[in-house]
Every structure is written in structure tokens, then in C-alpha cells.
Design an enzyme around this catalytic site. Structure first.
Site, PDB file in Angstrom:
ATOM      1  N   TYR A  54      -4.675 -18.696   0.486  1.00  0.00           N
ATOM      2  CA  TYR A  54      -3.941 -18.155   1.642  1.00  0.00           C
ATOM      3  C   TYR A  54      -4.686 -18.456   2.937  1.00  0.00           C
ATOM      4  O   TYR A  54      -4.080 -18.795   3.952  1.00  0.00           O
ATOM      5  CB  TYR A  54      -3.758 -16.639   1.499  1.00  0.00           C
ATOM      6  CG  TYR A  54      -2.841 -16.078   2.569  1.00  0.00           C
ATOM      7  CD1 TYR A  54      -1.465 -16.018   2.360  1.00  0.00           C
ATOM      8  CD2 TYR A  54      -3.350 -15.644   3.795  1.00  0.00           C
ATOM      9  CE1 TYR A  54      -0.624 -15.536   3.345  1.00  0.00           C
ATOM     10  CE2 TYR A  54      -2.509 -15.168   4.794  1.00  0.00           C
ATOM     11  CZ  TYR A  54      -1.144 -15.118   4.564  1.00  0.00           C
ATOM     12  OH  TYR A  54      -0.303 -14.654   5.538  1.00  0.00           O
ATOM     13  N   PHE A 106      14.937 -32.617  25.909  1.00  0.00           N
ATOM     14  CA  PHE A 106      15.230 -32.701  24.481  1.00  0.00           C
ATOM     15  C   PHE A 106      15.865 -31.367  24.088  1.00  0.00           C
ATOM     16  O   PHE A 106      15.542 -30.321  24.653  1.00  0.00           O
ATOM     17  CB  PHE A 106      13.998 -33.009  23.629  1.00  0.00           C
ATOM     18  CG  PHE A 106      14.399 -33.254  22.199  1.00  0.00           C
ATOM     19  CD1 PHE A 106      15.089 -34.412  21.869  1.00  0.00           C
ATOM     20  CD2 PHE A 106      14.170 -32.317  21.205  1.00  0.00           C
ATOM     21  CE1 PHE A 106      15.549 -34.629  20.569  1.00  0.00           C
ATOM     22  CE2 PHE A 106      14.615 -32.531  19.903  1.00  0.00           C
ATOM     23  CZ  PHE A 106      15.311 -33.687  19.590  1.00  0.00           C
ATOM     24  N   THR A 107      16.787 -31.424  23.135  1.00  0.00           N
ATOM     25  CA  THR A 107      17.633 -30.266  22.822  1.00  0.00           C
ATOM     26  C   THR A 107      16.830 -28.993  22.525  1.00  0.00           C
ATOM     27  O   THR A 107      17.023 -27.968  23.182  1.00  0.00           O
ATOM     28  CB  THR A 107      18.520 -30.604  21.609  1.00  0.00           C
ATOM     29  OG1 THR A 107      17.677 -31.056  20.551  1.00  0.00           O
ATOM     30  CG2 THR A 107      19.539 -31.687  21.961  1.00  0.00           C
ATOM     31  N   ASP A 197       4.874 -33.791  24.652  1.00  0.00           N
ATOM     32  CA  ASP A 197       5.672 -33.831  23.422  1.00  0.00           C
ATOM     33  C   ASP A 197       5.320 -35.148  22.741  1.00  0.00           C
ATOM     34  O   ASP A 197       5.828 -36.206  23.081  1.00  0.00           O
ATOM     35  CB  ASP A 197       7.168 -33.751  23.721  1.00  0.00           C
ATOM     36  CG  ASP A 197       8.008 -33.797  22.427  1.00  0.00           C
ATOM     37  OD1 ASP A 197       7.460 -34.216  21.376  1.00  0.00           O
ATOM     38  OD2 ASP A 197       9.189 -33.438  22.462  1.00  0.00           O
ATOM     39  N   LYS A 240       8.125 -37.134  12.175  1.00  0.00           N
ATOM     40  CA  LYS A 240       8.423 -38.476  12.691  1.00  0.00           C
ATOM     41  C   LYS A 240       7.225 -39.394  12.468  1.00  0.00           C
ATOM     42  O   LYS A 240       6.999 -39.838  11.354  1.00  0.00           O
ATOM     43  CB  LYS A 240       8.800 -38.393  14.173  1.00  0.00           C
ATOM     44  CG  LYS A 240      10.198 -37.834  14.424  1.00  0.00           C
ATOM     45  CD  LYS A 240      10.281 -36.346  14.283  1.00  0.00           C
ATOM     46  CE  LYS A 240      11.576 -35.766  14.803  1.00  0.00           C
ATOM     47  NZ  LYS A 240      11.682 -34.331  14.557  1.00  0.00           N
ATOM     48  N   ARG A 364      24.609 -38.508  20.497  1.00  0.00           N
ATOM     49  CA  ARG A 364      23.643 -38.082  21.511  1.00  0.00           C
ATOM     50  C   ARG A 364      24.308 -38.210  22.878  1.00  0.00           C
ATOM     51  O   ARG A 364      24.060 -39.137  23.638  1.00  0.00           O
ATOM     52  CB  ARG A 364      22.366 -38.948  21.476  1.00  0.00           C
ATOM     53  CG  ARG A 364      21.540 -38.810  20.233  1.00  0.00           C
ATOM     54  CD  ARG A 364      20.624 -37.590  20.177  1.00  0.00           C
ATOM     55  NE  ARG A 364      21.256 -36.334  19.831  1.00  0.00           N
ATOM     56  CZ  ARG A 364      20.557 -35.236  19.512  1.00  0.00           C
ATOM     57  NH1 ARG A 364      19.237 -35.249  19.482  1.00  0.00           N
ATOM     58  NH2 ARG A 364      21.169 -34.120  19.231  1.00  0.00           N
ATOM     59  N   PHE A 430      25.671 -29.120  18.537  1.00  0.00           N
ATOM     60  CA  PHE A 430      25.892 -30.396  17.834  1.00  0.00           C
ATOM     61  C   PHE A 430      25.598 -30.318  16.343  1.00  0.00           C
ATOM     62  O   PHE A 430      26.164 -31.060  15.550  1.00  0.00           O
ATOM     63  CB  PHE A 430      25.017 -31.494  18.475  1.00  0.00           C
ATOM     64  CG  PHE A 430      23.577 -31.100  18.552  1.00  0.00           C
ATOM     65  CD1 PHE A 430      22.719 -31.351  17.508  1.00  0.00           C
ATOM     66  CD2 PHE A 430      23.086 -30.403  19.659  1.00  0.00           C
ATOM     67  CE1 PHE A 430      21.398 -30.937  17.557  1.00  0.00           C
ATOM     68  CE2 PHE A 430      21.764 -29.991  19.721  1.00  0.00           C
ATOM     69  CZ  PHE A 430      20.920 -30.260  18.662  1.00  0.00           C
TER      70      PHE A 430
HETATM   71  C1  P61 Z   1      15.447 -36.072  15.639  1.00  0.00           C
HETATM   72  F1  P61 Z   1      19.691 -33.821  16.646  1.00  0.00           F
HETATM   73  N1  P61 Z   1      13.823 -34.572  16.501  1.00  0.00           N
HETATM   74  O1  P61 Z   1      15.120 -36.862  16.565  1.00  0.00           O
HETATM   75  P1  P61 Z   1      11.530 -30.463  14.784  1.00  0.00           P
HETATM   76  N2  P61 Z   1      10.718 -33.194  20.154  1.00  0.00           N
HETATM   77  C2  P61 Z   1      11.265 -34.389  19.871  1.00  0.00           C
HETATM   78  C3  P61 Z   1      12.019 -34.547  18.729  1.00  0.00           C
HETATM   79  O2  P61 Z   1      12.550 -35.727  18.462  1.00  0.00           O
HETATM   80  C4  P61 Z   1      12.211 -33.430  17.844  1.00  0.00           C
HETATM   81  C5  P61 Z   1      11.590 -32.198  18.193  1.00  0.00           C
HETATM   82  C6  P61 Z   1      10.869 -32.109  19.337  1.00  0.00           C
HETATM   83  C7  P61 Z   1      14.773 -34.779  15.593  1.00  0.00           C
HETATM   84  C8  P61 Z   1      15.305 -33.689  14.688  1.00  0.00           C
HETATM   85  C9  P61 Z   1      16.398 -33.038  15.477  1.00  0.00           C
HETATM   86  O3  P61 Z   1      18.939 -32.201  18.626  1.00  0.00           O
HETATM   87  C10 P61 Z   1      18.164 -32.346  17.518  1.00  0.00           C
HETATM   88  O4  P61 Z   1      10.425 -30.785  13.840  1.00  0.00           O
HETATM   89  C11 P61 Z   1      11.061 -35.513  20.808  1.00  0.00           C
HETATM   90  O5  P61 Z   1      12.825 -31.086  14.408  1.00  0.00           O
HETATM   91  O6  P61 Z   1      11.640 -29.010  15.033  1.00  0.00           O
HETATM   92  C12 P61 Z   1      13.034 -33.530  16.707  1.00  0.00           C
HETATM   93  O7  P61 Z   1      11.050 -31.153  16.160  1.00  0.00           O
HETATM   94  C13 P61 Z   1      11.766 -30.978  17.329  1.00  0.00           C
HETATM   95  C14 P61 Z   1      17.631 -33.627  15.547  1.00  0.00           C
HETATM   96  C15 P61 Z   1      16.076 -32.047  16.383  1.00  0.00           C
HETATM   97  C16 P61 Z   1      18.504 -33.270  16.549  1.00  0.00           C
HETATM   98  C17 P61 Z   1      16.975 -31.661  17.387  1.00  0.00           C
HETATM   99  O8  P61 Z   1      16.267 -36.339  14.760  1.00  0.00           O
END
Ligand code: P61
Length: 439
Positions: A54, A106-107, A197, A240, A364, A430
Site C-alpha cells: 500500500y 483542451f477539453t 501540459d 499517450k 474535434r 462530446f
Molecule cells: C485524447 F476526446 N487526451 O487526446 P486523461 N491533456 C491533453 C490530452 O490530450 C488529454 C488530457 C490532458 C485524450 C483522451 C481524451 O476531449 C477528450 O489521461 C493534451 O485522458 O485524463 C487526453 O488526460 C487528459 C479524449 C480526453 C477526448 C478528453 O484522446
């Protein structure tokens, strides 16, 4: 493989939202590069070395060391994925009424800033909003926009500027080190922090090596360190660049900020030495951090994306140029120029591509951007469909199949109908929204 009839049905059941398709109904999955990359033999071996204590798991210390070696931040607070790190940094640094500039929204990042009481302000260069601009570093910050915000709102209302590397929403476009240096200077001389980021930082480093003057002979790790050294803290979605299926972290230099984050992570994620990840996942992640910075890997990754981009561009398909790091982005506004933006052309195009071939892409555009404070659709300048390439998964032959399908859809584009909502969730609409074709 599915038949066209099966896909017509599946698309209807999914409300024309590719997030709501079952993966077994998908042939080539270009929804995202998030958590969909293939782990290496070494990463899989790492899973067998999980120390599931843990507290104080040895995998945590391996992860901390890998992060410090490659990125150079002093403190690591692990999280289950990137948005959890965004939640923590937003809650800690933002006060009601603050403004947070960034090189495009970013979303999830913007939502967490808003929930914390802040307002996001776009300070990216205008070229980023133009799919046809060939600017080599479309992720750059417009320093005049940043200065104007400081003059208008006052530096005390701006806790930090959020700088993304390989800016996702405009096509995986890199920021240059020359620009980052100026942004960092401007921020720090005004007492504003720089939060990075760094979800696709290694991909950005490859672009800098590829075409920023003075960096051709520097290694990916040297460039990466130079980027990170200009910033104070970082949020990371390890799903990623880091080649794992789950994981993320917050990294910071200031010990006081680290203490606050460690105190918060136990409320929302888990103890500060695992933050929502299993020990084995931290081990695979530690290995992935080192692997992703290898030149041969990152070159093959970005060049595969460029291969698909060149193929589509050669056929006259409207795409965002230059091609970025993690996917090829179709310009849906141009592709479906008979549709109004409030008929969600990118959503409709992603659904049509799926119906044509079983290739799954992501909207997007107007749906992703959501509604502004006035309740109206934000109608962003970019209306895109992202063909996202997972790492170490597909071959060039898969890219050829994708390109053929896009060309086929392009040939009958005039028949594609727009969409209207039948269900619209409040947050990040979305992901779960449903649509029907407009009459
Ligand atoms: C993606 F449709 N990205 O690109 P988490 N910052 C950035 C990202 O690209 C990101 C996160 C933070 C995704 C997954 C995803 O609107 C969407 O590990 C530059 O996913 O929490 C994630 O990181 C967030 C798809 C996220 C989406 C949000 O496909």
C-alpha cells in the site's frame, strides 16, 4: 470485419457518436492514441515486478527516478490519469475570478479551470486556428495576446499560464523552444507560473529536433529537459507518450506546492506513492518513460503519422497542415462545405467514415468545444475530424486502408447529412451525446 448494413445500424444505435460504438464493431480504431498504444516486451515484464505494498512501493521510486531523469521535475505525485492532475493543480492554484491563458484550450483542462472558478483565455498564435497556414510551430504563444491579458486583468489575477506541448486541439502542433523561452521570461517577470501540459512533450521534442534551428544535433532527452526547465509544474496523461494503458502524474518543483498536492491526492486518488495506480502499472510506466524518449521510436511514430497525412494531402483531401505529431486532422468545414457549423459537420463526417469502412475517428469541433457561458455553441474556428494513430500498433498497410476509405467518403461527400442533438450531457458533452440526422 462488419458489413455496411451492420455499421449503419451500429452508428444509429450509437447516436452517431463514435465514443458510443462498441470496439468489437470497429475495424481500425483511430479514435485516440490515449491508452491504446502497444506495450513492449520490457513493459510487460515490468508488470510481473509489481510491488503491491500500500505504501512505499518500489515501483513508485522507479517511476519517480525515471520522471526525474527524463523531465527533471523535482517532485512526482502519481494519478490515475491526466485529468486528475489537472483537477489538483487547478484547485490548488486558481481562485474565483482568475484568468488562465493557454496555447489553445483542451477539453478536460479548461473544464477543471472553470470548476475552480477560473476563465480560460486563448493566447495561441492566430495561425493555429487556420488549417491551411504552414507555420512550422503552430503551438506558439502570441506574446502580444499574453501581454494584453496581463495589462487588462493584472498579473495578480493570472496564477499561471498553461503551455501544452504538441497542442492537441489544433492538430498536434508543436511549440518552439525559442517561443517557450520568451513565454517563460514574460510569465516569470510578472510573477506568473508556467504549468506545462506535457502529455505529448516527447513528440514536440521530435518536431524541434526535426525543424527548429540549432537543435538538429541535440538528443530528444536534451531537448525535453530544455523544455521542462522553462516551466514550474507539469500535468501528464501517461496514456499517450509513455506507452501505457493507464496512468498519469502531477510534477512540480516547489516543495510547498508538492506538499499541497500530496495532501490532495489522498482525498481523490490514493496514497501519494501510488495515486490510483497499481504497483505493476507504475513499473510499466517507469519503463515507458525511458522507451518513449528513444530517437528510433519517436521518429517511427511521427513519421507514420506523416505518411498518412502525405497520402491524403496528395489526393487533395482537406487536412490540417503541416501534419502534426499524433494524428491527421481532416478539415470537416471544407470537406462538408454544404453543412452549417451548427449541423456538426465533423461529427457527421466521423460517423460517415465509420459507416464506410469501420474506421473510427473523433470529432474535434463544435461538439467538443461545448457551450459558452451564454449557453450558445462555441463554434470554434477549427471544425476537425481526428484520425489518431496509436503507437506501435498499426502498419503502413493499415494507413493505406484508412486513406482509401477517406477518399471514398470524399467522392460522395455531398450526400452526407448534418446532425442534431437528441441527448446533450452537461459536462464534456462530446463523450456521451447522441444525435440524429437532420431532415
Ligand atoms: C485524447 F476526446 N487526451 O487526446 P486523461 N491533456 C491533453 C490530452 O490530450 C488529454 C488530457 C490532458 C485524450 C483522451 C481524451 O476531449 C477528450 O489521461 C493534451 O485522458 O485524463 C487526453 O488526460 C487528459 C479524449 C480526453 C477526448 C478528453 O484522446
Amino acid at each position: 470485419m462488419t458489413t455496411r448494413d451492420e455499421r449503419v445500424k451500429a452508428a444509429e444505435v450509437a447516436g452517431y457518436n463514435t465514443f458510443l460504438l462498441k470496439s468489437e464493431d470497429v475495424y481500425i480504431d483511430l479514435l485516440t492514441d490515449s491508452g491504446t498504444s502497444a506495450m513492449s516486451d520490457r513493459q510487460w515484464s515490468g508488470l510481473m515486478l509489481g510491488d503491491e505494498a500500500y505504501a512505499g512501493s518500489r515501483n513508485f521510486y522507479n517511476l519517480e527516478k525515471a520522471m526525474q531523469d527524463i523531465y527533471g521535475y523535482k517532485h512526482l505525485i502519481p494519478t490515475h490519469q491526466g485529468r486528475a492532475a489537472e483537477h489538483m493543480i487547478s484547485q490548488i492554484l486558481i481562485n474565483e475570478g482568475d484568468f488562465i491563458p493557454g496555447n489553445m484550450y483542451f477539453t478536460t483542462t479548461r473544464l477543471h479551470q472553470e470548476i475552480a472558478g477560473g476563465t480560460f483565455v486563448d493566447v495561441i498564435i492566430s495561425e493555429a486556428h487556420d488549417p491551411t497556414s504552414l507555420h512550422p510551430f503552430k503551438g506558439d504563444v502570441d506574446l502580444d495576446k499574453f501581454q494584453k491579458l496581463i495589462d487588462e486583468k493584472g498579473a495578480d489575477k493570472i496564477p499561471y499560464i498553461c503551455i501544452a506541448t504538441a497542442v492537441n486541439m489544433c492538430g498536434g502542433q508543436p511549440i518552439s523552444l525559442a517561443n517557450m523561452r520568451l513565454v517563460s521570461e514574460m510569465a516569470h517577470s510578472n510573477g506568473i507560473l508556467v504549468v506545462h501540459d506535457m502529455t505529448r512533450c516527447i513528440e514536440n521534442a521530435y518536431m524541434i529536433k526535426d525543424h527548429e534551428e540549432g537543435y538538429a544535433d541535440k538528443s530528444i532527452t536534451e531537448i525535453t529537459r530544455e523544455i521542462c526547465d522553462l516551466t514550474d509544474a507539469a500535468t501528464m496523461s501517461s496514456k499517450k507518450d509513455h506507452l501505457v494503458n493507464i496512468g498519469g502524474f502531477l510534477a512540480v518543483n516547489d516543495p510547498e506546492l508538492a506538499d499541497k498536492a500530496r495532501n490532495m491526492v489522498v482525498v481523490y486518488e490514493g496514497l501519494h506513492t501510488y495515486g490510483g495506480m497499481a504497483g505493476r502499472d507504475m513499473e510499466a510506466l517507469a519503463i515507458g518513460i525511458r522507451e518513449c524518449a528513444e530517437y528510433e521510436h519517436i521518429r517511427a511514430r511521427v513519421e507514420q503519422v506523416r505518411y498518412l497525412g502525405a497520402k491524403l494531402d496528395g489526393e487533395g483531401i482537406p487536412i490540417v497542415k503541416p501534419v502534426g505529431t499524433h494524428g491527421v486532422f481532416l478539415d470537416a468545414r471544407k470537406f462538408l462545405d454544404h453543412l452549417d457549423q451548427d449541423q456538426f459537420p465533423a461529427q457527421a463526417l466521423a460517423a460517415e467514415i465509420y459507416i464506410d469502412s469501420g474506421v473510427r475517428a473523433m470529432e474535434r469541433g463544435n461538439v467538443s468545444a461545448g457551450r459558452g457561458p451564454d449557453g450558445e455553441n462555441r463554434k470554434p474556428p477549427l471544425e476537425l475530424v481526428r484520425l489518431t494513430i496509436p503507437r506501435r500498433v498499426y502498419t503502413q498497410a493499415h494507413m493505406d486502408v484508412v486513406a482509401e476509405s477517406i477518399m471514398e467518403v470524399y467522392d460522395h461527400r455531398g450526400k452526407v447529412k448534418g446532425l442534431e442533438f437528441t441527448y446533450e450531457p452537461e459536462y464534456l458533452r462530446f463523450f456521451q451525446a447522441k444525435f440524429k440526422p437532420t431532415a
